[in-house]
Scaffold this active site. Structure first.
Site, PDB file in Angstrom:
ATOM      1  N   TYR A  43       7.536  18.326  31.108  1.00  0.00           N
ATOM      2  CA  TYR A  43       8.106  18.461  29.765  1.00  0.00           C
ATOM      3  C   TYR A  43       8.789  19.809  29.539  1.00  0.00           C
ATOM      4  CZ  TYR A  43       6.559  14.074  27.827  1.00  0.00           C
ATOM      5  OH  TYR A  43       6.429  12.737  27.547  1.00  0.00           O
ATOM      6  N   LYS A  90      -2.872  12.679  39.959  1.00  0.00           N
ATOM      7  CA  LYS A  90      -2.377  11.924  41.115  1.00  0.00           C
ATOM      8  C   LYS A  90      -2.432  12.910  42.282  1.00  0.00           C
ATOM      9  CE  LYS A  90      -0.259   8.357  42.997  1.00  0.00           C
ATOM     10  NZ  LYS A  90      -0.848   7.013  43.156  1.00  0.00           N
ATOM     11  N   ASP A 139      -2.851   5.855  38.359  1.00  0.00           N
ATOM     12  CA  ASP A 139      -2.541   4.417  38.490  1.00  0.00           C
ATOM     13  C   ASP A 139      -3.819   3.584  38.341  1.00  0.00           C
ATOM     14  OD1 ASP A 139      -3.342   5.592  40.881  1.00  0.00           O
ATOM     15  OD2 ASP A 139      -1.900   4.536  42.146  1.00  0.00           O
ATOM     16  N   ASP A 185       1.226  11.215  28.260  1.00  0.00           N
ATOM     17  CA  ASP A 185       2.183  10.489  27.420  1.00  0.00           C
ATOM     18  C   ASP A 185       2.071   9.000  27.691  1.00  0.00           C
ATOM     19  OD1 ASP A 185       4.455  10.028  25.730  1.00  0.00           O
ATOM     20  OD2 ASP A 185       5.606   9.715  27.566  1.00  0.00           O
ATOM     21  N   ASP A 229       0.057   5.655  25.343  1.00  0.00           N
ATOM     22  CA  ASP A 229       0.669   4.421  24.821  1.00  0.00           C
ATOM     23  C   ASP A 229      -0.205   3.238  25.221  1.00  0.00           C
ATOM     24  OD1 ASP A 229       2.824   5.758  23.684  1.00  0.00           O
ATOM     25  OD2 ASP A 229       4.309   4.341  24.456  1.00  0.00           O
TER      26      ASP A 229
HETATM   27  C1  IPM Z   1       4.873  11.174  22.156  1.00  0.00           C
HETATM   28  C2  IPM Z   1       6.332  10.862  22.263  1.00  0.00           C
HETATM   29  C3  IPM Z   1       7.069  12.139  22.643  1.00  0.00           C
HETATM   30  C4  IPM Z   1       6.544  12.589  23.991  1.00  0.00           C
HETATM   31  C5  IPM Z   1       8.606  12.041  22.692  1.00  0.00           C
HETATM   32  C6  IPM Z   1       9.168  11.418  21.457  1.00  0.00           C
HETATM   33  C7  IPM Z   1       9.208  13.405  22.943  1.00  0.00           C
HETATM   34  O1  IPM Z   1       6.576   9.838  23.172  1.00  0.00           O
HETATM   35  O2  IPM Z   1       4.507  12.001  21.314  1.00  0.00           O
HETATM   36  O3  IPM Z   1       4.086  10.608  22.914  1.00  0.00           O
HETATM   37  O4  IPM Z   1       7.042  12.146  25.039  1.00  0.00           O
HETATM   38  O5  IPM Z   1       5.631  13.398  23.997  1.00  0.00           O
HETATM   39 MN    MN Z   2       4.772   9.025  24.049  1.00  0.00          MN
END
Ligand code: IPM
Ligand code: MN
Length: 340
Positions: free
Chosen positions: A135, A186, A219, A243, A247
């Site tokens: 990042y 990893k 993974d 990140d 999700d």
């Molecule tokens: C999150 C989002 C951000 C990230 C993006 C929008 C920059 O996906 O907060 O998880 O990748 O950190």
């Molecule tokens: Mn994200």
């Protein structure tokens, strides 16, 4: 002193509020409704930031705005992103810039869900390193636009940055009943960054004898998230793995509409920033279909971080016990606010 003043309701927090784009302002309005219901005294300081403003003014985030935000006690952010803005402009220029400039080095993402058909329930917190790794933006092009084009994108990991994040994760794990911390990386392929993470993890572990530890490759962790998330208590991982994993965490724990995050500055040299994991969802903006729960949970985490533990717990319970609440964004917000 502060606890006493708090008890008497004499502290007025200054909270920076960034609604942002799309459903951002809609869910933040509900989060503030719920904060109002707690009776906590605060002054909202609104910042107009995001894609809509960028398209209108050409400005993403000025130094002056950063200084204003730096003087807040905490920041609540809805969502940033408009389809007409090229990728990276707002992400790098606004969200990541705030994480870097305010030194929000821990991204804390909790996941909670009762047992379901696929697993025995989820109760875990992912600690994602938030200021380094891929990042940071290290890299570049050579011969861009030619057939011989080269692009590199490095991952920067400092002992200092990795260690402070891992130490925070150990402290958190130590404070929880299970006291279990898993490093996710990893190390079998990323033999430089992974080695630094593993050695740092092992070194910090010696300071926390009551915390049991584990390691999973990222993974494999994806499989465990879906099939046996009960394996995890606290996870610590790097920025990009965190990140992606979070999700997935949202998907296994009630959906992304419930996933909240705290971008924390645990050293408290400035404000921490709380934002839902979800994006601005322009396709449903204005329809009342957005779930405000993630934003409301963020407000609860914000109160917790300010030390308003009782109010924070009331908010968290009201959201976690709101499965029966259906309706529009505003209806869900109002019903949860009534129960706080
Ligand atoms: C999150 C989002 C951000 C990230 C993006 C929008 C920059 O996906 O907060 O998880 O990748 O950190
Ligand atoms: Mn994200």
């Amino acid at each position: 002193m502060l606890p006493l003043l708090r008890e008497r309701g004499l502290v007025t927090y200054r909270i920076g509020v960034i609604g942002g784009d799309g459903i951002g302002p809609e869910v933040i309005a509900e989060a503030l409704k719920v904060v109002d219901a707690t009776g906590i005294a605060y002054e909202p300081v609104t910042y107009d930031l995001g894609g809509t403003r960028y398209l209108a003014t050409g400005e993403v985030l000025s130094d002056e705005t950063i200084e204003g935000l730096r003087s807040m006690d905490a920041i609540l952010l809805g969502a940033i992103g408009t389809p007409d803005v090229p990728p990276g402009v707002l992400e790098r220029g606004l969200l990541l810039r705030l994480r870097f400039e305010l030194d929000l080095f821990v991204n804390l993402r909790p996941f909670l869900a009762p047992a379901g058909p696929l697993n025995d329930g989820v109760d875990m917190i992912v600690i994602r390193e938030n200021t380094e790794g891929t990042y940071l933006g290290e890299g570049g092009f050579l011969r861009k636009g030619t057939p011989q084009e080269v692009a590199t994108q490095g991952s920067l990991n400092t002992r200092f940055g990795v260690e402070r994040c891992i130490r925070y994760a150990f402290e958190l794990a130590e404070s929880r009943p299970r006291k279990h911390l898993t490093l996710v990386h990893k190390t079998n392929v990323l033999t430089f960054a992974g080695d630094l993470w593993q050695r740092t993890f092992d070194a910090v572990a010696t300071e926390f004898p009551s915390v049991t530890t584990g390691y999973d490759h990222v993974d494999a962790a994806c499989i465990h998230f879906v099939q046996r998330p009960e394996r995890y208590d606290v996870i610590v991982t790097d920025n990009l793995f965190g990140d992606i994993l979070t999700d997935l965490g949202g998907a296994i724990a009630g959906g992304i509409g419930r996933a909240a995050s705290g971008n924390l500055n645990p050293s408290r040299t400035g404000p921490s920033l709380f934002e839902p994991v979800h994006g601005s969802a322009p396709d449903i903006a204005g329809t009342g279909a957005a779930d405000p729960r993630a934003a409301i949970l963020c407000a609860g985490m914000l109160l917790e971080f300010l030390g308003e533990t009782k109010a924070a717990q009331r908010v968290a319970s009201a959201v976690n016990e709101s499965d029966d609440v259906l309706g529009s964004t505003a209806e869900i917000g109002s019903r949860i606010a009534e129960r706080v």
